[in-house]
Design a protein around this motif. Structure first.
Motif, PDB file in Angstrom:
ATOM      1  N   MET A 277      27.891   0.299  -4.442  1.00 21.85           N
ATOM      2  CA  MET A 277      26.932   1.406  -4.466  1.00 21.85           C
ATOM      3  C   MET A 277      27.187   2.349  -3.299  1.00 21.85           C
ATOM      4  O   MET A 277      27.291   1.926  -2.155  1.00 21.85           O
ATOM      5  N   ARG A 278      27.256   3.647  -3.571  1.00 19.23           N
ATOM      6  CA  ARG A 278      27.379   4.650  -2.518  1.00 19.23           C
ATOM      7  C   ARG A 278      26.025   4.990  -1.906  1.00 19.23           C
ATOM      8  O   ARG A 278      25.944   5.439  -0.765  1.00 19.23           O
ATOM      9  N   GLN A 279      24.963   4.827  -2.703  1.00 20.00           N
ATOM     10  CA  GLN A 279      23.629   5.187  -2.252  1.00 20.00           C
ATOM     11  C   GLN A 279      22.692   3.979  -2.379  1.00 20.00           C
ATOM     12  O   GLN A 279      23.020   2.996  -3.040  1.00 20.00           O
ATOM     13  N   THR A 280      21.527   4.085  -1.748  1.00 19.64           N
ATOM     14  CA  THR A 280      20.573   2.978  -1.724  1.00 19.64           C
ATOM     15  C   THR A 280      19.932   2.765  -3.094  1.00 19.64           C
ATOM     16  O   THR A 280      19.408   3.700  -3.696  1.00 19.64           O
ATOM     17  N   ALA A 281      19.999   1.533  -3.579  1.00 17.42           N
ATOM     18  CA  ALA A 281      19.229   1.135  -4.761  1.00 17.42           C
ATOM     19  C   ALA A 281      17.954   0.480  -4.251  1.00 17.42           C
ATOM     20  O   ALA A 281      17.959  -0.681  -3.835  1.00 17.42           O
ATOM     21  N   GLU A 282      16.854   1.231  -4.254  1.00 21.27           N
ATOM     22  CA  GLU A 282      15.625   0.780  -3.611  1.00 21.27           C
ATOM     23  C   GLU A 282      15.097  -0.536  -4.176  1.00 21.27           C
ATOM     24  O   GLU A 282      14.464  -1.328  -3.467  1.00 21.27           O
ATOM     25  N   GLY A 283      15.347  -0.794  -5.452  1.00 18.91           N
ATOM     26  CA  GLY A 283      14.814  -2.003  -6.073  1.00 18.91           C
ATOM     27  C   GLY A 283      15.363  -3.282  -5.497  1.00 18.91           C
ATOM     28  O   GLY A 283      14.738  -4.348  -5.622  1.00 18.91           O
ATOM     29  N   VAL A 284      16.526  -3.212  -4.830  1.00 16.91           N
ATOM     30  CA  VAL A 284      17.148  -4.415  -4.279  1.00 16.91           C
ATOM     31  C   VAL A 284      16.255  -5.053  -3.213  1.00 16.91           C
ATOM     32  O   VAL A 284      16.045  -6.266  -3.191  1.00 16.91           O
ATOM     33  N   LYS A 285      15.723  -4.239  -2.314  1.00 21.96           N
ATOM     34  CA  LYS A 285      14.818  -4.752  -1.288  1.00 21.96           C
ATOM     35  C   LYS A 285      13.363  -4.720  -1.752  1.00 21.96           C
ATOM     36  O   LYS A 285      12.578  -5.611  -1.438  1.00 21.96           O
ATOM     37  N   SER A 286      13.022  -3.691  -2.504  1.00 27.76           N
ATOM     38  CA  SER A 286      11.615  -3.530  -2.898  1.00 27.76           C
ATOM     39  C   SER A 286      11.136  -4.621  -3.841  1.00 27.76           C
ATOM     40  O   SER A 286       9.937  -4.873  -3.914  1.00 27.76           O
ATOM     41  N   CYS A 287      12.054  -5.267  -4.574  1.00 28.77           N
ATOM     42  CA  CYS A 287      11.583  -6.333  -5.461  1.00 28.77           C
ATOM     43  C   CYS A 287      10.857  -7.408  -4.663  1.00 28.77           C
ATOM     44  O   CYS A 287       9.850  -7.974  -5.122  1.00 28.77           O
ATOM     45  N   VAL A 288      11.315  -7.678  -3.441  1.00 24.08           N
ATOM     46  CA  VAL A 288      10.675  -8.688  -2.596  1.00 24.08           C
ATOM     47  C   VAL A 288       9.299  -8.207  -2.141  1.00 24.08           C
ATOM     48  O   VAL A 288       8.315  -8.953  -2.204  1.00 24.08           O
ATOM     49  N   SER A 289       9.216  -6.959  -1.680  1.00 23.14           N
ATOM     50  CA  SER A 289       7.937  -6.446  -1.184  1.00 23.14           C
ATOM     51  C   SER A 289       6.948  -6.188  -2.316  1.00 23.14           C
ATOM     52  O   SER A 289       5.735  -6.359  -2.146  1.00 23.14           O
ATOM     53  N   VAL A 290       7.447  -5.794  -3.495  1.00 22.89           N
ATOM     54  CA  VAL A 290       6.554  -5.631  -4.650  1.00 22.89           C
ATOM     55  C   VAL A 290       5.975  -6.986  -5.052  1.00 22.89           C
ATOM     56  O   VAL A 290       4.774  -7.099  -5.346  1.00 22.89           O
ATOM     57  N   LEU A 291       6.804  -8.014  -5.053  1.00 24.40           N
ATOM     58  CA  LEU A 291       6.308  -9.358  -5.391  1.00 24.40           C
ATOM     59  C   LEU A 291       5.289  -9.825  -4.346  1.00 24.40           C
ATOM     60  O   LEU A 291       4.265 -10.436  -4.698  1.00 24.40           O
ATOM     61  N   ASP A 292       5.549  -9.529  -3.087  1.00 26.42           N
ATOM     62  CA  ASP A 292       4.594  -9.847  -2.020  1.00 26.42           C
ATOM     63  C   ASP A 292       3.266  -9.141  -2.276  1.00 26.42           C
ATOM     64  O   ASP A 292       2.181  -9.742  -2.167  1.00 26.42           O
ATOM     65  N   LEU A 293       3.333  -7.869  -2.644  1.00 26.33           N
ATOM     66  CA  LEU A 293       2.126  -7.096  -2.938  1.00 26.33           C
ATOM     67  C   LEU A 293       1.372  -7.706  -4.118  1.00 26.33           C
ATOM     68  O   LEU A 293       0.135  -7.786  -4.114  1.00 26.33           O
ATOM     69  N   ALA A 294       2.112  -8.145  -5.127  1.00 28.60           N
ATOM     70  CA  ALA A 294       1.484  -8.778  -6.292  1.00 28.60           C
ATOM     71  C   ALA A 294       0.763 -10.066  -5.896  1.00 28.60           C
ATOM     72  O   ALA A 294      -0.372 -10.319  -6.317  1.00 28.60           O
ATOM     73  N   HIS A 295       1.418 -10.879  -5.082  1.00 25.92           N
ATOM     74  CA  HIS A 295       0.797 -12.132  -4.633  1.00 25.92           C
ATOM     75  C   HIS A 295      -0.472 -11.852  -3.833  1.00 25.92           C
ATOM     76  O   HIS A 295      -1.485 -12.550  -3.990  1.00 25.92           O
ATOM     77  N   ARG A 296      -0.447 -10.841  -2.989  1.00 28.51           N
ATOM     78  CA  ARG A 296      -1.618 -10.499  -2.172  1.00 28.51           C
ATOM     79  C   ARG A 296      -2.790 -10.043  -3.032  1.00 28.51           C
ATOM     80  O   ARG A 296      -3.955 -10.165  -2.626  1.00 28.51           O
ATOM     81  N   ASN A 297      -2.473  -9.507  -4.215  1.00 25.78           N
ATOM     82  CA  ASN A 297      -3.522  -9.012  -5.103  1.00 25.78           C
ATOM     83  C   ASN A 297      -3.787  -9.953  -6.270  1.00 25.78           C
ATOM     84  O   ASN A 297      -4.547  -9.611  -7.180  1.00 25.78           O
ATOM     85  N   GLY A 298      -3.165 -11.132  -6.263  1.00 26.89           N
ATOM     86  CA  GLY A 298      -3.407 -12.121  -7.306  1.00 26.89           C
ATOM     87  C   GLY A 298      -2.947 -11.693  -8.684  1.00 26.89           C
ATOM     88  O   GLY A 298      -3.579 -12.022  -9.691  1.00 26.89           O
ATOM     89  N   VAL A 299      -1.819 -10.972  -8.743  1.00 29.98           N
ATOM     90  CA  VAL A 299      -1.313 -10.430 -10.008  1.00 29.98           C
ATOM     91  C   VAL A 299       0.001 -11.112 -10.381  1.00 29.98           C
ATOM     92  O   VAL A 299       0.902 -11.258  -9.547  1.00 29.98           O
ATOM     93  N   ASP A 300       0.119 -11.517 -11.635  1.00 28.82           N
ATOM     94  CA  ASP A 300       1.330 -12.159 -12.151  1.00 28.82           C
ATOM     95  C   ASP A 300       2.326 -11.081 -12.567  1.00 28.82           C
ATOM     96  O   ASP A 300       2.016 -10.218 -13.393  1.00 28.82           O
ATOM     97  N   MET A 301       3.540 -11.127 -11.983  1.00 24.74           N
ATOM     98  CA  MET A 301       4.585 -10.154 -12.324  1.00 24.74           C
ATOM     99  C   MET A 301       5.886 -10.908 -12.597  1.00 24.74           C
ATOM    100  O   MET A 301       6.782 -10.990 -11.749  1.00 24.74           O
ATOM    101  N   PRO A 302       6.021 -11.470 -13.801  1.00 23.87           N
ATOM    102  CA  PRO A 302       7.163 -12.341 -14.089  1.00 23.87           C
ATOM    103  C   PRO A 302       8.512 -11.640 -14.075  1.00 23.87           C
ATOM    104  O   PRO A 302       9.521 -12.251 -13.705  1.00 23.87           O
ATOM    105  N   ILE A 303       8.580 -10.377 -14.495  1.00 25.86           N
ATOM    106  CA  ILE A 303       9.869  -9.680 -14.474  1.00 25.86           C
ATOM    107  C   ILE A 303      10.299  -9.437 -13.035  1.00 25.86           C
ATOM    108  O   ILE A 303      11.463  -9.643 -12.666  1.00 25.86           O
ATOM    109  N   THR A 304       9.366  -9.017 -12.201  1.00 20.65           N
ATOM    110  CA  THR A 304       9.674  -8.826 -10.786  1.00 20.65           C
ATOM    111  C   THR A 304      10.127 -10.135 -10.156  1.00 20.65           C
ATOM    112  O   THR A 304      11.103 -10.168  -9.382  1.00 20.65           O
TER     113      THR A 304
END
Length: 334
Positions: A277-304
């Protein structure tokens, strides 16, 4: 009076948004860290690294001096990788014009804090929510640079600020709509990157349109669940910042997140896919923080969760997809 705009970040999307603002009649100063690229923009009226051969409007000036960029700006646009925002904004905050509206083009969730970019901006720059706006939608930069028709949303808690920003970036090819749901706009932009990686993976595995359509639809469902838990307007996810951005990211070969996932699905390791990749693919790191956000809010996100397992857990894509499909059956609206 001419609207003055500072754009911090002269990468692909930063340059494209600077062009939009300039085409709308604003005076734009584009900040970049590397002197050679800034000089090239000023001398050749092009960004040779990200958009070679495409002439930029004359009312864009580039600089490496953040104070010069920020001076007197009605709007200060931030378009840097989301995980670098906090330290960079800490440097820039003392330089910002007193009444400037800070505009986030970033689509991510901060690692460690699970904060949205607007929250990071408010905290670091010490500004109220009414002075922070978000622009989000199906806005692939190479198509924008060709001035192909596109739409987006401008989200701000202060509707009048959203309307002023709307006027500052309204052109014959870029049509912004206003909303006040900042949380929904940001979540749509952040989670779609993760779903884009997932769709790229199944593309790389050779699966067809049924698989991709299913992932996109269920990805939107888990984004909406998280949004509702965080107080977002559900209508936002059916709009440009939700479904619109998701479709573009999951279906276009111009999408960095889709391309990254495609390489993983084809058998590349995380290191190999990142190096490609020449440029940043934000989903590579954000998948971890999005899952963290889901856990903090008690939300199931199986694809994430599946994307995290593949990208950071080393799970085989085929095994992960099989496990995702093997989850217990349930009603659709859950």
């Amino acid at each position: 009076m001419t609207t003055r705009c500072a754009v911090f970040g002269n990468g692909s999307w930063g340059t494209a948004f600077a062009m939009i603002l300039a085409d709308a009649g604003c005076e734009v100063t584009l900040w970049g860290r590397r002197q050679e690229l800034v000089d090239a923009i000023n001398d050749t009226r092009t960004n040779p690294e990200y958009h070679p051969g495409i002439e930029l409007p004359p009312n864009i000036t580039a600089t490496t001096d953040p104070a010069k960029a920020a001076e007197g700006a009605d709007f200060t646009v931030l378009t840097v990788p989301s995980q670098t925002l906090r330290p960079l904004l800490a440097e820039w905050a003392p330089l910002l014009a007193p009444d400037t509206v800070l505009v986030s083009l970033m689509k991510g969730v901060e690692l460690g804090t699970a904060k949205l970019m607007s929250e990071v901006i408010q905290e670091v720059a010490e500004v109220p929510a009414e002075r922070v706006a978000v622009v989000s939608g199906p806005n692939l930069a190479p198509e924008i640079m060709q001035r192909q028709p596109a739409a987006s949303v401008v989200a701000c808690a202060d509707e009048s600020a959203a309307q002023r920003l709307q006027a500052a970036c309204l052109t014959g090819y870029f049509r912004p709509y206003t909303i006040t749901d900042v949380v929904g706009a940001e979540l749509g932009g952040a989670v779609k990157n993760v779903i884009g990686v997932a769709v790229g993976i199944v593309d790389g595995l050779g699966f067809g349109d049924n698989t991709k359509a299913s992932l996109i639809t269920r990805g939107l469902a888990e984004t909406t669940r998280l949004g509702l838990a965080m107080g977002a307007d559900p209508h936002t996810f059916a709009g440009l910042a939700g479904m619109g951005d998701l479709v573009a990211t999951c279906s276009s070969p111009l999408s960095r997140n889709h391309t990254f996932g495609l390489n993983l699905g084809r058998g590349m390791s995380l290191a190999e896919a990142t190096a490609a990749m020449r440029q940043t693919a934000e989903g590579v790191k954000s998948c971890v923080s999005v899952l963290d956000l889901a856990h903090r809010n008690g939300v199931d996100m199986p694809i994430t969760q599946t994307v995290v397992d593949i990208v950071h857990g080393g799970k085989s894509p085929r095994t992960a997809v099989k496990e995702l499909m093997g989850r217990s059956a349930k009603p659709e609206r859950r």
